[in-house]
Design a protein around this motif. Structure first.
Motif, short mmCIF file in Angstrom:
data_model
loop_
_atom_site.label_atom_id
_atom_site.label_comp_id
_atom_site.label_asym_id
_atom_site.label_seq_id
_atom_site.Cartn_x
_atom_site.Cartn_y
_atom_site.Cartn_z
N ASP A 771 35.02 72.53 39.53
CA ASP A 771 35.03 71.13 39.95
C ASP A 771 34.23 70.93 41.23
O ASP A 771 33.49 69.95 41.39
CB ASP A 771 36.46 70.65 40.13
N ILE A 772 34.36 71.88 42.18
CA ILE A 772 33.61 71.78 43.44
C ILE A 772 32.12 71.98 43.18
O ILE A 772 31.28 71.26 43.73
CB ILE A 772 34.14 72.82 44.45
N LEU A 773 31.79 72.96 42.34
CA LEU A 773 30.38 73.21 42.02
C LEU A 773 29.78 72.00 41.31
O LEU A 773 28.64 71.58 41.61
CB LEU A 773 30.25 74.47 41.17
N GLU A 774 30.51 71.41 40.37
CA GLU A 774 29.99 70.26 39.64
C GLU A 774 29.75 69.08 40.58
O GLU A 774 28.75 68.38 40.47
CB GLU A 774 30.95 69.86 38.52
N THR A 775 30.66 68.86 41.51
CA THR A 775 30.48 67.76 42.47
C THR A 775 29.23 67.99 43.30
O THR A 775 28.46 67.06 43.57
CB THR A 775 31.71 67.64 43.38
N ALA A 805 26.80 79.02 35.32
CA ALA A 805 26.46 78.03 36.34
C ALA A 805 25.46 77.01 35.79
O ALA A 805 25.56 75.81 36.08
CB ALA A 805 25.88 78.74 37.57
N ARG A 806 24.51 77.48 34.99
CA ARG A 806 23.50 76.58 34.42
C ARG A 806 24.13 75.55 33.50
O ARG A 806 23.67 74.39 33.43
CB ARG A 806 22.46 77.40 33.63
N ALA A 807 25.22 75.94 32.83
CA ALA A 807 25.90 75.00 31.93
C ALA A 807 26.44 73.81 32.70
O ALA A 807 26.45 72.67 32.20
CB ALA A 807 27.02 75.72 31.19
N ILE A 808 26.90 74.05 33.91
CA ILE A 808 27.41 72.95 34.73
C ILE A 808 26.27 72.00 35.11
O ILE A 808 26.42 70.77 35.07
CB ILE A 808 28.11 73.51 35.99
N VAL A 809 25.12 72.56 35.46
CA VAL A 809 23.96 71.72 35.79
C VAL A 809 23.54 70.90 34.58
O VAL A 809 23.25 69.70 34.68
CB VAL A 809 22.79 72.58 36.30
N SER A 810 23.50 71.53 33.40
CA SER A 810 23.10 70.82 32.19
C SER A 810 24.04 69.67 31.88
O SER A 810 23.61 68.57 31.48
CB SER A 810 23.06 71.80 31.01
N LYS A 811 25.33 69.91 32.07
CA LYS A 811 26.32 68.85 31.82
C LYS A 811 26.05 67.65 32.74
O LYS A 811 26.04 66.50 32.29
CB LYS A 811 27.73 69.39 32.06
N VAL A 812 25.83 67.92 34.04
CA VAL A 812 25.61 66.83 34.98
C VAL A 812 24.27 66.15 34.70
O VAL A 812 24.14 64.92 34.81
CB VAL A 812 25.67 67.35 36.43
#
Length: 965
Positions: A771-775, A805-812
């Motif tokens: 959650d912190i990384l996504e924000t 980690a890349r998956a979080i960037v792709s989602k955002v």
């Protein structure tokens, strides 16, 4: 005169307080909902299978889990059990981890308890002790068992187990005793201001307290309470200097009623006993508030158990307490001031007491004395475990065999630790600390306290003047920490106690400083231990004020400052127009003086040894911050050579500044990008002004360290926009949050680790809190818009971590429009360089962090006092890893940058260019010089230098060969 307590200044404790942390992080991915079982054995078998399926254990681990249940039940209470293996079964643990199984219908465990959730633990050491210690803190949640059984979402279940109730604060820090005030309103405001200074409340709370009168509780005590602006449940007590039957004290309570239940009980019990507190010190008053009766038998005992007061020793303590006809309470001296019943196992475990901390025992009743004696003896003997006594600070500081002092030899280099690059030749000025002579004892304690207060206030003013002079620079925030140290209540109270025992203000103050500094120097954490120099710096300033002594004044001519050690305020006072370099006998490359020297662009070496202090004032001295050495009284030939180098460097600097906006293109037309390393977005305009081609590394930790809680989306967007706005379309490479281990955050607690550089840090830590990384990613993309953004992840070890980690960037990215985004990794771990060919097809770029890559490759801590000089990024092994990275990247048309200190090393730049590195990122001050250096290179010659360096065996050989070239 107003006492120190009436001054509304921020107070922080210098000593590091141990806390219970979680090493094994609970995540939704480790949860299985809706499980069913025939009995507890079936449930245990399922837990073992889940651990095995997750790759955490082998099939033999079940036998260990069963053996553990035979020893004693692993039920914690409130529907939770934590089955785990015995120490003998650890060879069946493949990877440390957790599996959480929910049984909505519940299972009857072998001890008769009803269990709804199993937290099955596979631990290779004693990580489960921290999980247990944390889980005991959620056991008191009302209706927890029912909520665990009915949770329909994995994240909800994790939240129930992870989010502990707010910990109430009521300790010596929150007490304001002997205040020169005569009305309840005055005391209420002073108490509220103390809570604000401790960051327990904000200004809204103060405004609310001003707007409402205190409530009369009777017997001369009053209460003021509000929820607005309360950050945590907290209780303060302010007492008047001259108490009366109408005014003996005012309680100030912050926080909602449901979170303040324990604090309200303390007040009720305190008033019910109606025991006098006039004239008592803070520790005694806290004891009364904690429920310790005035006539209680008390004792202090140090906990010696290696893993602290975990389940097994806690159980022994509780059993011993239950043997006696007495009411026994237990309190942790380093805790939040709450006392618990010594007969409650979960309460005792929940204290989170660790080795070296002090337990305060109190007992009343027929067998109070026998109970305290028996418990003290049991704790001293280890509560069923083998324990060893604590070493004193002096013992921990002893080096088995001290190195013989190195003698100074004219014109011979003396090896030291390179702290800040550059070269200097000037006369030496040795800052010898003046002898501060003072009486050890004094009769008039009141006068001594007045002198102490004046000296502290003078030091406060001196530091604030230095902060104003250093505004905008690196020294200002460090000196601000000094102001906080100066206001530390523990130091002040320790000094007052010494003065009241008959010491002089000088002797009492230095005793307090020396005790605190020695405690820090004895810490295993090197970074914290080195901060003892800051504490002594603050202490010397006050001591000099008390003695009426001014610090030595440097000469008017250019000089090199030589000192035993330097504090930040010493460096902040430097006239950079005269000082040419810094040399210290002690210190490490991470000390504040070294950090400031780099920020000021001064050549510096540290750890040169005591012999350097023998150099005469005015003697010629060479400081080589590149190679980490000093040369006392250099010969004519050496001086001539160095002066020629300095003249060349001065001319090069002037020319480099003039051409700073020209591209860094070699003589044969090969262009290398030169970016700036930034630790704060506020420095972006300066980097652009110095000719940087963009930001090659933005260390985003500064945003997270500047807030008491994780910064929200809006806060981060504002910060990142400052950088993008200043860059005017130039690219920004942002490293995601890189904390953990050696760089903890207050609101993201981590366990103490034997080697934090190999522990929970970088991307491996961020992935435990997606959650912190996504924000953060969302904030970067939002702030970037259509401007070029490069996101890179720190401490990546392999493709699996990058993909997560890349998956979080792709989602955002699917939710936030940003047109020019690249995602890459930092090459800091050797495995990442060795596997660069597997990463290159999926990343957009690599950035080599040579500082960490070097220390991991050579197995040398780059801050080690003796070995750090050998941690050289020009070691052939490091260069070969860089070459592998470049070759893998270019095979897939990816670019490679270098953002470590090697990128600004004049000897290394040709080698890096010759290795076909595409970008160098350096401190802003070095940008013009690095660009100029590249413009003077020929690519083919640089490649020859690189090949030569790769063919050699040691870093020394590489540097010698490059110097000869």
């Amino acid at each position: 005169m107003l006492t120190r307590f009436s001054k509304q200044k921020q107070m922080r404790t210098i000593k590091t307080k141990s806390e219970a942390h979680i090493m094994l992080t609970l995540t939704a991915n480790d949860v299985r909902l809706g499980a069913t079982a025939d009995d507890w054995q079936d449930a245990l078998q399922q837990a073992a299978r889940d651990l095995e399926s997750a790759g955490r254990t082998s099939s033999e681990y079940l036998a260990g889990m069963s053996a553990r249940e035979q020893q004693s039940s692993t039920v914690l209470g409130n529907g939770i059990a934590i089955p785990h293996g015995t120490p003998e079964s650890r060879n069946a643990v493949l990877n440390t981890g957790i599996r959480i199984l929910q049984f909505p219908e519940g299972i009857t465990w072998h001890d008769g308890a009803r269990v709804y959730v199993l937290v099955a633990i596979a631990a290779q050491s004693d990580e489960h002790l921290d999980i247990l210690r944390h889980l005991t803190r959620v056991l008191d949640k009302p209706g927890l068992a029912e909520k665990l059984g009915h949770a329909s979402d994995a994240a909800e279940l994790v939240a129930l187990l992870s989010k502990a109730p707010a910990v109430a604060k009521c300790d010596t820090e929150t007490l304001c005793l002997g205040i020169d005030a005569s009305t309840p309103n005055e005391l209420a405001l002073i108490a509220a201001a103390r809570l604000q200074s401790l960051r327990c409340v904000d200004t809204d709370f103060l405004a609310s307290i001003i707007g409402q009168p205190p409530v009369d509780l009777g017997e001369g005590f009053w209460l003021t309470h509000h929820t607005v602006g309360a950050r945590r449940p907290t209780l303060s007590l302010a007492t008047p200097k001259r108490p009366s039957s109408e005014l003996r004290g005012v309680f100030c309570l912050a926080g909602p009623g449901d979170e303040c239940h324990d604090l309200l009980e303390r007040i009720d019990n305190f008033l019910a006993r109606n025991e006098p507190i006039d004239g008592l010190n803070a520790e005694a008053v806290l004891a009364r508030l904690s429920g310790e009766a005035a006539d209680a038998v008390t004792a202090k005992v140090t906990l010696l158990n290696t893993h602290g007061l975990h389940a097994r020793p806690a159980k022994q303590l509780v059993q011993e307490a239950r043997r006696h006809n007495a009411s026994i309470r237990l309190r942790l001296l380093e805790g939040d001031g709450s006392a618990v019943s010594a007969t409650s196992l979960t309460r005792v475990i929940g204290l989170g007491a660790r080795r070296g901390q002090t337990l305060l025992l109190s007992a009343t009743g027929d067998e109070a004395r026998q109970a305290i004696a028996a418990l003290t003896k049991a704790i001293d003997e280890g509560l069923g475990e083998t324990v060893a006594p604590l070493q004193s600070a002096e013992q921990r500081m002893v080096v088995p065999e001290a190195e013989p002092a190195r003698e100074l030899t004219d014109d011979q280099p003396l090896k030291a630790v390179a702290a800040s690059p550059g070269l200097a030749l000037a006369s030496a000025f040795v800052m010898r600390q003046p002898k501060l002579r003072y009486e050890q004892s004094a009769e008039d304690s009141e006068q001594q306290i007045q002198r102490l207060n004046q000296a502290i206030d003078d030091a406060d003013g001196q530091l604030r003047t230095l902060i104003r002079q250093a505004e905008g620079g690196e020294a200002a925030p460090i000196l601000s920490v000094h102001v906080e140290m100066l206001q530390d209540e523990d130091l002040y109270q320790a000094t007052l106690e010494a003065i009241n025992e008959g010491t002089s203000a000088e002797a009492g103050w230095w005793r307090a400083i020396d005790t605190a500094a020695r405690a820090q120097e004895a810490l295993a954490d090197r970074l914290l231990a080195e901060r003892a120099a800051d504490l002594r710096d603050v202490g010397r300033r006050v001591l000099a004020n008390l003695c009426g002594v001014t610090m030595p004044t440097p000469p008017d001519a250019p000089y090199i400052l030589v000192a035993d050690d330097l504090g930040p305020s010493d460096v902040a006072r430097l006239d950079t127009s005269r000082v040419r370099g810094l040399v210290t006998a002690r210190g490490g490359a991470t000390s504040h003086s070294a950090i400031l020297a780099r920020a000021l662009g001064l050549p510096a070496v540290v750890g040169a040894g005591e012999s350097i202090l023998a150099i005469a004032d005015g003697a010629d001295l060479v400081v080589d911050g590149e190679r980490g050495c000093v040369v006392p009284n250099p010969g004519v030939e050496r001086c001539d050579k160095i002066r020629r180098r300095l003249q060349q460097l001065e001319a090069l600097q002037a020319q480099a500044h003039e051409n700073r906006n020209q591209p860094a293109t070699t003589e044969d037309g090969h262009t290398v990008q030169v970016g700036a390393n930034l630790g704060n977005t506020a420095h972006t305009p300066d980097a652009v002004d110095r000719g940087a081609d963009g930001v090659g590394l933005l260390r985003t930790e500064f945003i997270f360290m500047a807030h008491p809680e994780a910064p929200d989306l809006a806060t981060q967007v504002r910060e990142y926009q400052h950088a993008f706005d200043a860059l005017n379309g130039l690219p920004l490479v942002a490293r995601t949050l890189d904390v953990g281990g050696d760089k903890p955050l207050d609101y993201w607690p981590l366990p103490q680790e034997d080697n934090p550089f190999l522990g929970m840090r970088g991307i491996r830590l961020s992935l435990t809190r997606p959650d912190i990384l996504e924000t953060q990613v969302r904030a970067l993309l939002t702030a970037a818009g259509d401007r070029p953004l490069r996101i890179m992840f720190p401490m990546v070890k392999d493709l699996e971590e990058f993909r997560a980690a890349r998956a979080i960037v792709s989602k955002v990215q699917s939710e936030v429009l940003a047109n020019d985004v690249q995602v890459g990794v930092m090459i800091e771990v050797p495995s990442c360089a060795l596997l660069a060919s597997t990463l290159a097809p999926e990343v957009d770029f690599f950035s080599v962090g040579t500082n960490d890559l070097t220390q991991y490759t050579l197995a040398i801590d780059r801050g080690h006092g003796q070995l750090s000089a050998e941690s050289d990024g020009l070691h052939p092994s490091v260069l070969k890893l860089i070459r592998m990275t470049v070759e893998a990247a270019h095979a897939h048309n990816r670019w490679v940058g270098v953002c470590g200190e090697l990128a600004s090393d004049p000897q290394a730049i040709p080698v890096l260019v010759g290795l076909d590195v595409d970008e160098l990122s350096v401190t802003s001050r070095r940008v013009p010089l690095v660009k100029a250096c590249i413009r003077g290179l020929n690519l083919e010659t640089a490649r020859q230098q690189a090949e030569k360096a790769l063919s050699l065996a040691t870093a020394s050989e590489v540097r010698d060969a490059l110097e000869a070239w």
